[in-house]
Design an enzyme around this catalytic site. Structure first.
Site, PDB file in Angstrom:
ATOM      1  N   CYS A   1       0.977  -1.190   0.191  1.00  0.00           N
ATOM      2  CA  CYS A   1      -0.168  -0.087  -0.222  1.00  0.00           C
ATOM      3  C   CYS A   1       1.173   1.450  -0.031  1.00  0.00           C
ATOM      4  O   CYS A   1       0.436   2.466  -0.362  1.00  0.00           O
ATOM      5  CB  CYS A   1      -1.127  -0.192   1.327  1.00  0.00           C
ATOM      6  SG  CYS A   1      -2.446  -1.275   1.080  1.00  0.00           S
TER       7      CYS A   1
ATOM      8  N   THR B   1     -10.315 -24.462   3.258  1.00  0.00           N
ATOM      9  CA  THR B   1     -10.828 -24.640   1.865  1.00  0.00           C
ATOM     10  C   THR B   1     -11.860 -25.986   2.098  1.00  0.00           C
ATOM     11  O   THR B   1     -11.859 -26.617   3.202  1.00  0.00           O
ATOM     12  CB  THR B   1      -9.520 -25.053   0.839  1.00  0.00           C
ATOM     13  OG1 THR B   1      -9.082 -26.142   1.061  1.00  0.00           O
ATOM     14  CG2 THR B   1      -8.312 -23.747   0.811  1.00  0.00           C
TER      15      THR B   1
END
Length: 441
Positions: free
Chosen positions: A42, A269
């Site tokens: 960022c 998952t």
């Protein structure tokens, strides 16, 4: 417990550190293709603009120091090629030597991030085209600017990264143009907010090519579809990323409608020994419970904590995501949380909107600012559905208060009763957040 982590930037390095604290006796191996560990992506536009003078300030630690302090094996320049779920192994290539080896795991964590989209530009030739996704991308842009001393550029895409690049190219003294297929900048936000940002860019001499695209390139000349042609020294593309999920797809892990890796509230998952975090993970929207993919740093850090707690046998669940985000554009700050008017309309959710436009703090105080604050709410339940703000002071405070109010399931009317800090340098007796509560009545 032997834990392998794929991806060594924000999510991967953070989850490794969190696991070391939560599961102190675990063996942790961290693989990353990028040669730099755990850097702050960022901050990269601000290094390009020169606001951050030393690019290495973005890097939290060297691989050696990180490894020594946390007892984590760090293997940068290593590409994980395949996952064998039955044998619980991964195939890894050393990118420097091309040596391929197999590593076993008890638990596997995927933090692969994404890959910058590159536009297909006819006639690009020798005209430099840059994206900004990695530390190396940032270095290439800086090296080019310092070496070639360009005078002008075009940025394709007016989202968060696009406008941050534009601001920082302007700071470098470059004549900068924005090219966008949309009719306005920052289409993720309400038009009323975008208009303020567009004017700020115009005031800082940014050229606009909205609802337009590059048809072809002739040397340095961009031939535009709408006929307004111009010359640039280079192009920076910011048209989004494609999630790096090929490894997961080949391992038959479930991919959802957002094209992210489907996970449960513990970031597992469909294989309970494999977790996914960061940009590539598909979570849920706070309001609707529908699949949501948020490519921001906060979710990656929170997800890292969730995974570490789960591995330690002390689980907590991941909340739905609001997508709270903030950005700087010249003298302005813009921020949002939750849904916009468009996303609510797209979801078929009826809503009301309360608007405050005025001062951020006492007008008689020399350093007073202005803010435009928009809050969307359910007119029946009065629950807050989203908020956006733009201004030159105090935007971060107001959006963070409202994000907290959303998670606390407060109504828009409750905002009027919040006892917020007041002193002339910071607010007014009735803060802009309070004013939204009064206006909603």
């Amino acid at each position: 417990m032997k834990i392998l982590i794929v991806g060594a930037i924000a999510g991967g390095s953070t989850v490794a550190a969190q696991i070391r604290r939560a599961v102190p006796d675990s063996e942790i191996i961290l693989f990353g293709r990028d040669p730099v560990l755990g850097y702050g992506t960022c901050g990269m536009p601000y290094v390009i603009g020169g606001l951050i003078e030393d690019k290495w300030q973005l890097v939290g630690s060297s691989p050696e120091k990180f490894s020594e302090q946390r007892d984590i094996t760090v293997k940068l320049g290593h590409d994980v090629l395949a996952i064998n779920r039955e044998q619980k192994t991964v195939e890894v290539r050393n990118m420097e030597t091309d040596h391929v080896f197999t590593e076993s795991y008890d638990k596997l964590i995927l933090s692969p991030g994404g890959i910058a989209r590159i536009p297909d530009l006819k006639g690009l030739g020798d005209l430099p085209l840059f994206t900004l996704k990695s530390f190396g991308d940032m270095e290439e842009i800086i090296d080019y600017i310092e070496r070639e001393k360009p005078k002008s550029c075009a940025v394709i895409g007016g989202g968060f990264i696009g406008i941050e690049l534009i601001e920082n190219f302007i700071h470098r003294g470059l004549q900068t143009a924005l090219i966008d297929r949309n009719e306005r900048v920052m289409t993720l936000m309400d038009p009323e907010i975008s208009q303020v940002l567009g004017k700020e860019m115009q005031d800082n001499k940014v050229d606009f090519y909205f609802e337009d695209a590059i048809e072809r390139i002739e040397g340095k000349r961009l031939i535009m579809k709408n006929g307004m042609n111009f010359d640039v020294d280079f192009i920076a593309s910011s048209i989004g990323i494609d999630l790096d999920t090929q490894l997961a797809i080949e391992a038959d892990l479930h991919i959802g409608p957002t094209k992210g890796i489907v996970v449960n509230s513990y970031m597992q998952t469909n294989d309970p020994d494999i977790y996914a975090i960061g940009d590539a993970a598909e979570c849920k929207d706070w309001f609707t419970g529908k699949p949501k993919n948020v490519k921001l740093a906060w979710p990656a850090h929170r997800q890292s904590f969730i995974v570490a707690r789960h591995l330690a046998g002390n689980p907590i669940e991941m909340n739905g995501l609001l997508g709270t985000t903030i950005t700087k554009l010249f003298a302005l700050t813009a921020a949002m949380t939750g849904h916009s008017a468009k996303s609510l309309t797209d979801e078929g959710i009826e809503f009301g909107t309360a608007v405050y436009e005025g001062r951020t703090n006492a007008g008689y105080y020399p350093d007073h600012g202005s803010i435009l604050l928009r809050v969307h709410y359910d007119e029946q339940s009065r629950l807050i559905l989203g908020a956006q703000a733009v201004g030159d002071k105090g935007v971060d405070k107001r959006i963070d208060v409202i994000a907290t109010a959303i998670m606390g399931k407060m109504t828009v009317d409750d905002l009027a009763a919040l006892e917020l800090g007041y002193s002339p340098p910071y607010s007014s007796p009735k803060d802009p957040v309070n004013m939204i509560g009064y206006k909603a009545r």
